[in-house]
Design a protein around this motif. Sequence first.
Motif, mmCIF file in Angstrom:
data_model
loop_
_atom_site.group_PDB
_atom_site.id
_atom_site.type_symbol
_atom_site.label_atom_id
_atom_site.label_comp_id
_atom_site.label_asym_id
_atom_site.label_seq_id
_atom_site.Cartn_x
_atom_site.Cartn_y
_atom_site.Cartn_z
ATOM 1 N N GLU A 128 -6.022 -74.344 -136.620
ATOM 2 C CA GLU A 128 -5.791 -75.461 -137.540
ATOM 3 C C GLU A 128 -5.678 -74.976 -138.984
ATOM 4 O O GLU A 128 -4.927 -75.550 -139.785
ATOM 5 N N GLN A 188 -2.185 -73.978 -139.416
ATOM 6 C CA GLN A 188 -1.296 -75.128 -139.590
ATOM 7 C C GLN A 188 -1.380 -75.631 -141.036
ATOM 8 O O GLN A 188 -0.365 -75.982 -141.652
ATOM 9 N N LYS A 206 0.722 -73.686 -143.651
ATOM 10 C CA LYS A 206 2.162 -73.944 -143.719
ATOM 11 C C LYS A 206 2.508 -75.157 -144.573
ATOM 12 O O LYS A 206 3.678 -75.357 -144.912
ATOM 13 N N TYR A 220 5.705 -68.294 -130.930
ATOM 14 C CA TYR A 220 4.307 -68.397 -131.349
ATOM 15 C C TYR A 220 3.488 -67.365 -130.591
ATOM 16 O O TYR A 220 3.782 -67.066 -129.421
ATOM 17 N N PRO A 235 -0.957 -83.037 -136.385
ATOM 18 C CA PRO A 235 0.294 -82.314 -136.646
ATOM 19 C C PRO A 235 1.445 -83.255 -136.946
ATOM 20 O O PRO A 235 1.507 -84.374 -136.409
ATOM 21 N N THR A 291 3.762 -78.482 -138.829
ATOM 22 C CA THR A 291 2.505 -78.254 -138.113
ATOM 23 C C THR A 291 2.599 -78.789 -136.690
ATOM 24 O O THR A 291 3.293 -79.784 -136.436
ATOM 25 N N SER A 313 2.569 -75.101 -128.977
ATOM 26 C CA SER A 313 2.633 -73.732 -129.472
ATOM 27 C C SER A 313 2.583 -72.734 -128.316
ATOM 28 O O SER A 313 3.376 -71.791 -128.260
#
Length: 560
Positions: free
Chosen positions: A273, A276, A279, A296, A455, A460, A466
Amino acid sequence: MEFDVVIVGAGPAGLSAACRLRQLALDTETELSVCVLEKAADIGGHTLAGTIFEPRALDELFPDWKNLDSPVTCQVKRDETWLLKNATTARRVPSMLVPSSLDNKHNYIISLGDLCIWLAKQAEQLGVEIFTGFAANEFTFADDGSVKGVITGDMGRDKNGVEKDNFMPGIEIIGKYTLVTEGSRGHLGKQLIEKYQLDKDADPQHYGLGIKELWQIDPDLHQPGLVIHSIGWPLAEHGATGGAFLYHIGKDQAYVGLITDLNYQNPYLSPFEEFQRLKLHPAVNRYLKGGKRLAYGARTVTKGGYNCLPKMVFPGGLLLGCDAGTLNVAKLKGTHTAMKTGMLGAEAVFAAMALTRYQANEDIKKVTEQVSKQCPEQCLEHFTLLYEASWVYQELYQSRNFAPITHRCNTMLAVTWFEQNILHKSLPFTLHDSKPDHCQLQKVTRSTVITYPKPDNVLTFDRLSSVFLANIQHDADQPNHLKLTDPNVPMCTNLPRFAEPAQRYCPAAVYEIVTVGQEVKFQINAQNCIHCKACDIKDPSQNIVWTPPEGGSGPNYSGM
């Protein structure tokens, strides 16, 4: 099956060792059989790293590599370091204040998987036998207690261990010498260190969890050769350390990733997380906006450095590369050091074999001059002489304080800057970090709950989408390769004390707390495992033991 040398792991260390062994054999017209075992279905399938590549070792192994259609083509053109102060602001660190070890001039941005594919091709042309899809599960030992080879895992057992119609028993593969080069936290390397007490004079090893994505980005935003590193937010907001990277490679593509030091204290922290969140920062998303995520992956990084290195010589073989922990954390690079230790290991093994088999040959005598007075069974000690006389030893020794400094606080990089930019050598003392990563977690009663945003599926994403991009191949009807020493620990110990952190530190949704009817239980989704080894390292009770699944199982990284 019998070979002169058995190498476990087709990463940069193992393949470099294989190539160097065969080069020496061909140069001296010596018969020498070399076998490399790789648990992935294909070379490079389980290989994941940043990767900024320093070609120093490659220059030595294949001086003409630029003429051999190598994948090392994208040279670094611009190098930036940023301090992310919070979720919206950042400040570029002036070049004069960046430690000289982070200067990437003359380095390359590569896919480590592609480099391993290329190295494997060179090895096969030199006469190395490479077997993919074969996981070395355990060692086989000689009567004197030395390693004489490995046994591959059975194939074709169901989840209860019962033989299926396609059952194939494991194979004993014997070598005069065995080189163990599995990469970070190798399960066999872990056994060797414990059995032969190779780390009795070393600090506890330390690790980071690296999470990485490959993106196709807007051509107008793409700058081939651009390298960006950052420290600070988001990890610093929760008292954790680590750093992020963004590398622009060819074909309008970029790597983005976050390395979280696994000594973090808050059990509610989730490295996935945090990645995420990274980004969403303007310094990162300005390059990703309008782009598409292609791949990923995640992998632990052995980053304790010189102070944490075990002895690399054991009876019957050598422990090399990231399996030992030779990454130069001050440079944020480990491929060149892994390759060099592989090459040194090859030279030591060849010298040992030459001493016992070709003492009358004058050419071989030159190779074995330093160990000519030793007994044959002691000849692998030649590795220590070669290693301590090499540039890789000097690199690791000079950067020995980097990891202990950054584990305390990223802002203490000033000490490293003073060492490297002013003194041009290490300070005359050695700092230590003697507390293992798994001992660092605080209990929930002393921790703050961290709530992460949902997300947006643009920048995200969740874990399961992923993991899909990791291209996992895993037959669910096979024995669980993630072993619990005590099945009661997750619910009876880890849950009340640490809110069972496995459900957060795992970047692949392997571990869950689920409700089935009236029962709340700990569930292991082994088919999601991408072989990062974080669970084997960070579990506060050291109750999870990672072992190899059936050969060929796991992620199948492409271009990573």
